[in-house]
Design an enzyme around this catalytic site. Structure first.
Site, short mmCIF file in Angstrom:
data_model
loop_
_atom_site.label_atom_id
_atom_site.label_comp_id
_atom_site.label_asym_id
_atom_site.label_seq_id
_atom_site.Cartn_x
_atom_site.Cartn_y
_atom_site.Cartn_z
N GLN A 4 0.85 -1.19 0.15
CA GLN A 4 0.01 0.02 0.12
C GLN A 4 0.81 1.40 -0.07
O GLN A 4 1.78 1.18 0.66
CB GLN A 4 -0.93 0.19 1.28
CG GLN A 4 -0.44 0.18 2.51
CD GLN A 4 -1.39 0.02 3.64
OE1 GLN A 4 -2.29 -0.89 3.67
NE2 GLN A 4 -1.28 0.77 4.71
N GLY A 5 0.08 2.32 -0.71
CA GLY A 5 0.87 3.59 -0.74
C GLY A 5 -0.05 4.75 -0.64
O GLY A 5 -1.29 4.55 -0.66
N TYR A 6 0.28 5.89 -0.24
CA TYR A 6 -0.45 6.85 -0.20
C TYR A 6 -0.48 8.13 -1.19
O TYR A 6 0.76 8.68 -1.43
CB TYR A 6 -0.26 7.52 1.09
CG TYR A 6 -0.64 6.52 2.35
CD1 TYR A 6 -2.01 6.66 2.99
CD2 TYR A 6 0.49 5.59 2.72
CE1 TYR A 6 -2.40 5.66 3.86
CE2 TYR A 6 -0.07 4.49 3.55
CZ TYR A 6 -1.44 4.64 4.22
OH TYR A 6 -1.68 3.59 5.29
N LEU A 7 -1.38 8.40 -1.72
CA LEU A 7 -1.62 9.47 -2.65
C LEU A 7 -1.76 10.79 -2.06
O LEU A 7 -1.27 11.83 -2.72
CB LEU A 7 -2.85 9.07 -3.68
CG LEU A 7 -2.67 7.90 -4.49
CD1 LEU A 7 -4.03 7.73 -5.18
CD2 LEU A 7 -1.73 7.90 -5.45
N ASN A 120 0.17 3.62 9.22
CA ASN A 120 0.77 3.22 8.23
C ASN A 120 1.29 4.38 7.24
O ASN A 120 2.50 4.20 6.72
CB ASN A 120 0.11 2.28 7.33
CG ASN A 120 -0.01 1.04 7.62
OD1 ASN A 120 0.11 -0.16 7.17
ND2 ASN A 120 -0.39 0.71 9.15
#
Length: 137
Positions: A4-7, A120
């Site tokens: 997972q990553g964050y925009l 996270n």
């Protein structure tokens, strides 16, 4: 396995993209409430290939394995982290209300609900491997 990553992580609102197995998800999380225990969350399944492309837009990606552990009438989600967060284990329990009772297993460590260090999104900018070196507590 989850990647997972964050925009976006601006102003307490996060926009997350995640792959979990062969599925993709887009999630928006709102600000944490006054109690520090709950916040708005909206999630939508998206095609895996689109999620992979969105992960490519993220500066960094969290890599972890999630284990589901049944305890009484509840299921704990236990995340084992890799990469810069290797060695960190976090257990999360979703409750129907903040005052719902649950069995606390003896393996459960300290309470970290509301501690942003364990979010996270924060683990990307301040990973577990740096905590000792930066004297972060």
């Amino acid at each position: 396995r989850i990647r997972q990553g964050y925009l976006s992580t601006d102003a307490g609102v996060t926009v997350r993209v995640r792959t979990k197995g062969d599925k993709g998800y887009l999630t928006i999380k709102g600000k944490t409430g006054e109690s520090g225990m709950s916040r708005f969350e909206w999630e939508k399944e998206i095609p895996f290939d689109e999620a992979e492309r969105l992960l490519g837009l993220c500066k960094a990606v969290i890599d972890k394995t999630r284990y589901l552990v049944e305890v009484g009438n509840h299921v704990f989600e236990v995340d084992e982290f890799y990469g810069d967060n290797q060695g960190l284990l976090i257990a999360e329990l979703e409750l129907s209300s903040e005052d719902e009772a649950f069995d606390r297993p003896e393996w459960l460590g300290m309470e970290v609900t509301g501690d942003v260090k364990y979010y996270n999104s924060r683990l990307l900018s301040c990973p577990y491997c740096r905590w000792k070196h930066d004297n972060i507590k």
